[in-house]
Scaffold this motif. Structure first.
Motif, PDB file in Angstrom:
ATOM      1  N   TRP A  55      28.202 -14.231 -40.414  1.00  9.12           N
ATOM      2  CA  TRP A  55      27.573 -15.412 -41.008  1.00  9.12           C
ATOM      3  C   TRP A  55      26.277 -15.073 -41.731  1.00  9.12           C
ATOM      4  CZ3 TRP A  55      30.214 -19.486 -41.967  1.00  9.12           C
ATOM      5  CH2 TRP A  55      31.306 -19.794 -41.177  1.00  9.12           C
ATOM      6  N   LYS A  56      25.631 -13.995 -41.305  1.00 11.91           N
ATOM      7  CA  LYS A  56      24.388 -13.616 -41.972  1.00 11.91           C
ATOM      8  C   LYS A  56      24.668 -13.204 -43.420  1.00 11.91           C
ATOM      9  CE  LYS A  56      20.423 -10.509 -41.659  1.00 11.91           C
ATOM     10  NZ  LYS A  56      19.815  -9.371 -40.938  1.00 11.91           N
ATOM     11  N   ASP A  57      25.687 -12.349 -43.623  1.00  5.88           N
ATOM     12  CA  ASP A  57      26.035 -11.921 -44.982  1.00  5.88           C
ATOM     13  C   ASP A  57      26.611 -13.068 -45.796  1.00  5.88           C
ATOM     14  OD1 ASP A  57      25.116  -9.435 -44.612  1.00  5.88           O
ATOM     15  OD2 ASP A  57      27.076  -8.444 -44.448  1.00  5.88           O
ATOM     16  N   VAL A  90      42.311 -20.404 -33.199  1.00  5.49           N
ATOM     17  CA  VAL A  90      42.244 -19.538 -34.389  1.00  5.49           C
ATOM     18  C   VAL A  90      40.926 -19.768 -35.134  1.00  5.49           C
ATOM     19  CG1 VAL A  90      43.254 -19.093 -36.655  1.00  5.49           C
ATOM     20  CG2 VAL A  90      44.729 -19.326 -34.656  1.00  5.49           C
ATOM     21  N   VAL A  91      40.540 -21.054 -35.288  1.00  7.77           N
ATOM     22  CA  VAL A  91      39.289 -21.372 -35.996  1.00  7.77           C
ATOM     23  C   VAL A  91      38.081 -20.797 -35.261  1.00  7.77           C
ATOM     24  CG1 VAL A  91      37.750 -23.255 -36.689  1.00  7.77           C
ATOM     25  CG2 VAL A  91      40.202 -23.427 -37.119  1.00  7.77           C
ATOM     26  N   LEU A  92      38.075 -20.943 -33.940  1.00  7.08           N
ATOM     27  CA  LEU A  92      36.948 -20.444 -33.156  1.00  7.08           C
ATOM     28  C   LEU A  92      36.855 -18.921 -33.225  1.00  7.08           C
ATOM     29  CD1 LEU A  92      37.113 -22.753 -29.989  1.00  7.08           C
ATOM     30  CD2 LEU A  92      35.463 -22.826 -31.879  1.00  7.08           C
ATOM     31  N   VAL A  93      38.015 -18.249 -33.181  1.00 10.62           N
ATOM     32  CA  VAL A  93      38.012 -16.781 -33.250  1.00 10.62           C
ATOM     33  C   VAL A  93      37.480 -16.318 -34.610  1.00 10.62           C
ATOM     34  CG1 VAL A  93      39.496 -14.739 -33.339  1.00 10.62           C
ATOM     35  CG2 VAL A  93      39.849 -16.457 -31.568  1.00 10.62           C
ATOM     36  N   LEU A  94      37.963 -16.963 -35.710  1.00 10.36           N
ATOM     37  CA  LEU A  94      37.486 -16.590 -37.046  1.00 10.36           C
ATOM     38  C   LEU A  94      35.990 -16.851 -37.185  1.00 10.36           C
ATOM     39  CD1 LEU A  94      40.408 -17.910 -39.294  1.00 10.36           C
ATOM     40  CD2 LEU A  94      39.881 -15.540 -38.706  1.00 10.36           C
ATOM     41  N   ALA A  95      35.527 -17.990 -36.635  1.00 10.79           N
ATOM     42  CA  ALA A  95      34.100 -18.309 -36.704  1.00 10.79           C
ATOM     43  C   ALA A  95      33.274 -17.309 -35.908  1.00 10.79           C
ATOM     44  CB  ALA A  95      33.860 -19.730 -36.197  1.00 10.79           C
TER      45      ALA A  95
END
Length: 270
Positions: A41-43, A31-36
């Motif tokens: 991340w740019k915004d 779940v953490v990897l999918v959300l990441a």
């Protein structure tokens, strides 16, 4: 009988618990990897992690940081003094004391801290013209936040007093100690030790309540962290100041929470 059923029955209970725990860890990591992966991340970096904006808040932010600590400590000292008095009155044999302390606790636990702070800052000076608080705004905040805090501290200390074994009180009275001396020499020292962990939690809550100080009207030299961060948010049109303000709050609250947890664990083992 299916192959899966046979394999399941061959697992020992400890192995099944380890298998379930491993699946939970694996699911959490996925779940953490999918959300990441899907996050923009740019915004996020542009909106919350601007290093140049964060660097520009120093060293002025330290004044707000130390103001936050000062407001919290002063309010806690006032709340502790009044809270202990109210706790003793709450369990007094004199009915008038019990009624007064009960009404005080219910009143200040029921009112929002923001309203109490506002009434202290503007209501009392209007009711009593010429009234000045010792220490200026620091005195206002100590009284405003301390009144609310004292109501919670009173109930915490009362629970601590009632946790002291009655046999110790009876022994002290049989030795000729007065009620007051029994309370100050025997009961209160033990009660304070018992309630140190919940009092630490109250200090943490008071730290966060210091963000309400803006209602009394603060200047550049008296504003606390939350107000300072909001002012920077307005001037920079970026959320980085709020994030930095939150990190500085954590610098105060996290060590206190760790101390409270360790003291609670130590008390449990005794």
């Amino acid at each position: 009988m299916s192959v899966e059923t046979v394999a399941h029955r061959r697992l020992l209970p400890r192995q099944r618990r380890a298998l379930v725990r491993g699946l939970q860890y694996g699911l959490f990591i996925i779940v953490v990897l999918v959300l990441a992966w899907v996050a923009d991340w740019k915004d996020i970096t542009e909106s919350f992690f601007r290093v140049d904006i964060a660097a520009g808040m120093f060293p002025a932010v330290w004044q707000a940081f130390f103001n936050t600590i000062a407001y919290t400590v002063l309010a806690f000292i006032f709340g502790m003094i009044v809270g202990v008095v109210m706790a003793v009155m709450r369990i007094s044999e004199v009915a008038v004391y019990r009624w007064f302390a009960g009404a005080y606790i219910e009143l200040f636990r029921g009112l929002p801290a923001l309203l109490v702070l506002f009434l202290v800052a503007f209501g009392l000076p209007q009711a009593f013209p010429g009234m000045d608080y010792p220490g200026g705004i620091y005195g206002q905040v100590a009284l405003g936040l301390g009144l609310t805090s004292s109501a919670y501290i009173a109930e915490t200390v009362r629970a601590g007093i009632q946790a002291v074994p009655a046999g110790q009180i009876e022994a002290a009275r049989s030795l000729g100690m007065s009620h007051m001396r029994t309370m100050t020499s025997i009961v209160l020292p033990q009660a304070v030790r018992i309630v140190i962990p919940p009092l630490t939690n109250e200090f943490v809550m008071l730290t966060k309540d210091s963000s309400l100080v803006y209602v009394v009207g603060v200047t550049a030299t008296t504003m606390e962290l939350s107000k300072f961060a909001r002012e920077e948010l307005t001037s920079t049109a970026n959320a980085t100041p709020l994030l930095l303000g939150g990190v500085l709050y954590l610098l105060i609250t996290v060590p206190l929470s760790i101390v409270a947890r360790r003291m609670e664990n130590k008390g449990t083992r005794l």
